[in-house]
Design a protein around this motif. Structure first.
Motif, PDB file in Angstrom:
ATOM      1  N   GLU A 156      14.970 -12.619 -49.982  1.00  0.00           N
ATOM      2  CA  GLU A 156      13.859 -12.742 -49.042  1.00  0.00           C
ATOM      3  C   GLU A 156      13.898 -11.566 -48.065  1.00  0.00           C
ATOM      4  OE1 GLU A 156      14.177 -16.497 -47.179  1.00  0.00           O
ATOM      5  OE2 GLU A 156      13.821 -17.645 -49.017  1.00  0.00           O
ATOM      6  N   GLN A 157      12.904 -10.645 -48.218  1.00  0.00           N
ATOM      7  CA  GLN A 157      12.893  -9.422 -47.421  1.00  0.00           C
ATOM      8  C   GLN A 157      12.153  -9.582 -46.101  1.00  0.00           C
ATOM      9  OE1 GLN A 157      14.484  -6.676 -48.231  1.00  0.00           O
ATOM     10  NE2 GLN A 157      15.189  -7.424 -50.226  1.00  0.00           N
ATOM     11  N   GLY A 158      11.308 -10.584 -45.947  1.00  0.00           N
ATOM     12  CA  GLY A 158      10.472 -10.672 -44.764  1.00  0.00           C
ATOM     13  C   GLY A 158      11.186 -11.158 -43.518  1.00  0.00           C
ATOM     14  N   LYS A 159      12.235 -11.898 -43.654  1.00  0.00           N
ATOM     15  CA  LYS A 159      12.872 -12.503 -42.493  1.00  0.00           C
ATOM     16  C   LYS A 159      13.892 -11.595 -41.825  1.00  0.00           C
ATOM     17  CE  LYS A 159      12.196 -17.294 -43.849  1.00  0.00           C
ATOM     18  NZ  LYS A 159      12.834 -18.592 -44.071  1.00  0.00           N
ATOM     19  N   PHE A 160      14.481 -10.693 -42.594  1.00  0.00           N
ATOM     20  CA  PHE A 160      15.512  -9.824 -42.041  1.00  0.00           C
ATOM     21  C   PHE A 160      15.079  -8.379 -42.230  1.00  0.00           C
ATOM     22  CE2 PHE A 160      17.537 -13.655 -43.685  1.00  0.00           C
ATOM     23  CZ  PHE A 160      18.107 -14.147 -42.530  1.00  0.00           C
ATOM     24  N   VAL A 161      15.046  -7.626 -41.141  1.00  0.00           N
ATOM     25  CA  VAL A 161      14.622  -6.227 -41.168  1.00  0.00           C
ATOM     26  C   VAL A 161      15.818  -5.360 -40.824  1.00  0.00           C
ATOM     27  CG1 VAL A 161      13.078  -4.523 -40.166  1.00  0.00           C
ATOM     28  CG2 VAL A 161      12.292  -6.863 -40.485  1.00  0.00           C
ATOM     29  N   VAL A 162      16.112  -4.400 -41.686  1.00  0.00           N
ATOM     30  CA  VAL A 162      17.200  -3.460 -41.453  1.00  0.00           C
ATOM     31  C   VAL A 162      16.611  -2.187 -40.874  1.00  0.00           C
ATOM     32  CG1 VAL A 162      19.077  -2.172 -42.518  1.00  0.00           C
ATOM     33  CG2 VAL A 162      18.494  -4.445 -43.364  1.00  0.00           C
ATOM     34  N   LYS A 163      17.119  -1.740 -39.750  1.00  0.00           N
ATOM     35  CA  LYS A 163      16.608  -0.530 -39.112  1.00  0.00           C
ATOM     36  C   LYS A 163      17.005   0.686 -39.932  1.00  0.00           C
ATOM     37  CE  LYS A 163      16.763  -2.354 -34.421  1.00  0.00           C
ATOM     38  NZ  LYS A 163      17.316  -2.185 -33.066  1.00  0.00           N
ATOM     39  N   PRO A 164      16.098   1.640 -40.111  1.00  0.00           N
ATOM     40  CA  PRO A 164      16.459   2.851 -40.860  1.00  0.00           C
ATOM     41  C   PRO A 164      17.423   3.717 -40.058  1.00  0.00           C
ATOM     42  CG  PRO A 164      14.251   3.045 -39.972  1.00  0.00           C
ATOM     43  CD  PRO A 164      14.686   1.647 -39.697  1.00  0.00           C
ATOM     44  N   PHE A 165      18.251   4.448 -40.789  1.00  0.00           N
ATOM     45  CA  PHE A 165      19.240   5.317 -40.155  1.00  0.00           C
ATOM     46  C   PHE A 165      18.568   6.584 -39.658  1.00  0.00           C
ATOM     47  CE2 PHE A 165      22.301   8.814 -40.518  1.00  0.00           C
ATOM     48  CZ  PHE A 165      23.246   8.379 -39.616  1.00  0.00           C
ATOM     49  N   SER A 166      18.963   7.032 -38.463  1.00  0.00           N
ATOM     50  CA  SER A 166      18.385   8.230 -37.880  1.00  0.00           C
ATOM     51  C   SER A 166      19.499   9.079 -37.300  1.00  0.00           C
ATOM     52  CB  SER A 166      17.374   7.860 -36.782  1.00  0.00           C
ATOM     53  OG  SER A 166      16.902   9.021 -36.143  1.00  0.00           O
ATOM     54  N   ASN A 169      19.010  10.882 -31.502  1.00  0.00           N
ATOM     55  CA  ASN A 169      19.298   9.831 -30.534  1.00  0.00           C
ATOM     56  C   ASN A 169      18.059   9.069 -30.103  1.00  0.00           C
ATOM     57  OD1 ASN A 169      22.019  10.447 -30.505  1.00  0.00           O
ATOM     58  ND2 ASN A 169      21.777  11.978 -28.891  1.00  0.00           N
ATOM     59  N   GLU A 170      16.910   9.457 -30.626  1.00  0.00           N
ATOM     60  CA  GLU A 170      15.680   8.780 -30.241  1.00  0.00           C
ATOM     61  C   GLU A 170      15.641   7.394 -30.869  1.00  0.00           C
ATOM     62  OE1 GLU A 170      12.525  11.222 -31.496  1.00  0.00           O
ATOM     63  OE2 GLU A 170      13.044  12.916 -30.198  1.00  0.00           O
ATOM     64  N   PRO A 171      15.312   6.405 -30.107  1.00  0.00           N
ATOM     65  CA  PRO A 171      15.264   5.042 -30.686  1.00  0.00           C
ATOM     66  C   PRO A 171      14.090   4.902 -31.642  1.00  0.00           C
ATOM     67  CG  PRO A 171      14.476   5.027 -28.429  1.00  0.00           C
ATOM     68  CD  PRO A 171      14.992   6.422 -28.672  1.00  0.00           C
ATOM     69  N   VAL A 172      14.328   4.171 -32.698  1.00  0.00           N
ATOM     70  CA  VAL A 172      13.288   3.917 -33.691  1.00  0.00           C
ATOM     71  C   VAL A 172      12.535   2.664 -33.265  1.00  0.00           C
ATOM     72  CG1 VAL A 172      12.809   3.450 -36.102  1.00  0.00           C
ATOM     73  CG2 VAL A 172      14.685   4.983 -35.470  1.00  0.00           C
ATOM     74  N   VAL A 173      11.250   2.827 -33.051  1.00  0.00           N
ATOM     75  CA  VAL A 173      10.413   1.716 -32.596  1.00  0.00           C
ATOM     76  C   VAL A 173       9.689   1.150 -33.797  1.00  0.00           C
ATOM     77  CG1 VAL A 173       8.556   1.000 -31.066  1.00  0.00           C
ATOM     78  CG2 VAL A 173      10.133   2.817 -30.360  1.00  0.00           C
ATOM     79  N   GLU A 174       9.863  -0.131 -34.013  1.00  0.00           N
ATOM     80  CA  GLU A 174       9.204  -0.796 -35.128  1.00  0.00           C
ATOM     81  C   GLU A 174       8.524  -2.046 -34.616  1.00  0.00           C
ATOM     82  OE1 GLU A 174      11.913  -1.637 -38.167  1.00  0.00           O
ATOM     83  OE2 GLU A 174      12.204   0.442 -38.776  1.00  0.00           O
ATOM     84  N   ALA A 175       7.484  -2.392 -35.306  1.00  0.00           N
ATOM     85  CA  ALA A 175       6.766  -3.617 -34.943  1.00  0.00           C
ATOM     86  C   ALA A 175       7.486  -4.800 -35.569  1.00  0.00           C
ATOM     87  CB  ALA A 175       5.330  -3.552 -35.431  1.00  0.00           C
ATOM     88  N   VAL A 176       7.964  -5.678 -34.732  1.00  0.00           N
ATOM     89  CA  VAL A 176       8.692  -6.849 -35.195  1.00  0.00           C
ATOM     90  C   VAL A 176       7.944  -8.083 -34.738  1.00  0.00           C
ATOM     91  CG1 VAL A 176      10.880  -8.098 -35.134  1.00  0.00           C
ATOM     92  CG2 VAL A 176      10.850  -5.599 -35.026  1.00  0.00           C
ATOM     93  N   THR A 177       7.633  -8.921 -35.669  1.00  0.00           N
ATOM     94  CA  THR A 177       6.933 -10.166 -35.337  1.00  0.00           C
ATOM     95  C   THR A 177       7.944 -11.164 -34.790  1.00  0.00           C
ATOM     96  OG1 THR A 177       7.239 -10.947 -37.584  1.00  0.00           O
ATOM     97  CG2 THR A 177       5.198  -9.762 -37.108  1.00  0.00           C
ATOM     98  N   VAL A 178       7.571 -11.722 -33.669  1.00  0.00           N
ATOM     99  CA  VAL A 178       8.449 -12.692 -33.012  1.00  0.00           C
ATOM    100  C   VAL A 178       7.773 -14.045 -33.087  1.00  0.00           C
ATOM    101  CG1 VAL A 178       9.610 -13.317 -30.877  1.00  0.00           C
ATOM    102  CG2 VAL A 178       9.310 -10.902 -31.476  1.00  0.00           C
ATOM    103  N   ASP A 179       8.436 -15.004 -33.658  1.00  0.00           N
ATOM    104  CA  ASP A 179       7.870 -16.343 -33.799  1.00  0.00           C
ATOM    105  C   ASP A 179       7.950 -17.127 -32.499  1.00  0.00           C
ATOM    106  OD1 ASP A 179       7.441 -15.675 -36.392  1.00  0.00           O
ATOM    107  OD2 ASP A 179       9.294 -16.571 -37.127  1.00  0.00           O
ATOM    108  N   ALA A 180       9.034 -17.007 -31.784  1.00  0.00           N
ATOM    109  CA  ALA A 180       9.219 -17.782 -30.565  1.00  0.00           C
ATOM    110  C   ALA A 180       9.444 -16.830 -29.407  1.00  0.00           C
ATOM    111  CB  ALA A 180      10.412 -18.723 -30.706  1.00  0.00           C
ATOM    112  N   PRO A 181       8.990 -17.208 -28.198  1.00  0.00           N
ATOM    113  CA  PRO A 181       9.215 -16.322 -27.042  1.00  0.00           C
ATOM    114  C   PRO A 181      10.699 -16.209 -26.736  1.00  0.00           C
ATOM    115  CG  PRO A 181       8.384 -18.459 -26.332  1.00  0.00           C
ATOM    116  CD  PRO A 181       8.289 -18.451 -27.830  1.00  0.00           C
TER     117      PRO A 181
END
Length: 202
Positions: A156-166, A169-181
């Motif tokens: 199941e790929q949708g529930k766990f997101v692995v950040k790409p390696f960079s 030092n710039e942070p990688v910004v990705e859109a992450v869906t949050v189900d609960a506040p």
């Protein structure tokens, strides 16, 4: 008329030992007399295999050193018994008087070496001659979850997101869906209030 030796074999060994001790003492005396004596803190430090001695000397000692040293002593002391045996077994005059001395000393040495060999086999089989005893343990679990559940969870790929390696030092910004506040962690108050006392002389 045969000449009788005035010094026995053990007397020759005693003279050899006394000569060695006297020579060592004479060398130390000349070293003390002729060598320059200029001590400094670097010369007075304890020698530790060429390394700077650091830390406390009173440290826990690995018990494996003790086992190996004990085994070495057990098999090294056998030479104390082998030398007198060789003296008796190699004495042709004693064996010529009675042949039983030769057979008795030979059988005695076979018994002695047999006991040592049995001890060596026991120590070898027990594994005390190995510095690191390899005992691999296979991890086991007592849960009733089937292995197919773990495989399905990994697919199941949708529930766990692995950040790409960079490399930057710039942070990688990705859109992450949050189900609960996500709630901010509560700030804990200190359990005690520090007090500072003023010196009495002020």
């Amino acid at each position: 008329m045969t000449e009788v030796s005035q010094i026995s074999e053990f007397g020759k060994i005693l003279i050899f030992l006394l000569t060695g001790i006297i020579m060592v003492c004479v060398i130390f005396f000349f070293n003390r007399l002729l060598a320059p004596n200029h001590p400094n803190p670097e010369k007075l430090t304890s020698y530790e295999c060429g390394e700077e001695p650091t830390g406390n000397a009173w440290l826990p000692f690995n018990s494996r050193f003790y086992v190996i040293a004990l085994i070495f002593l057990l098999f090294d002391v056998e030479m104390v018994f082998v030398f007198p045996w060789a003296t008796v077994f190699g004495n042709h005059e004693l064996i010529a008087q009675d042949n039983r001395w030769g057979w008795f000393s030979l059988a005695e040495m076979f018994v002695f070496l047999g006991i040592l060999i049995l001890g060596l086999v026991y120590v070898w089989a027990k594994g005390d001659l190995e510095w690191i005893k390899a005992k691999p343990t296979v991890p086991t679990t007592d849960v009733n979850i089937p292995a197919s559940f773990y495989e399905q969870l990994n697919l199941e790929q949708g529930k766990f997101v692995v950040k790409p390696f960079s490399m930057t030092n710039e942070p990688v910004v990705e859109a992450v869906t949050v189900d609960a506040p996500v709630e901010a962690p509560a700030v804990r108050k200190p359990m005690f209030k520090p007090t500072f006392k003023k010196p009495a002389n002020e």
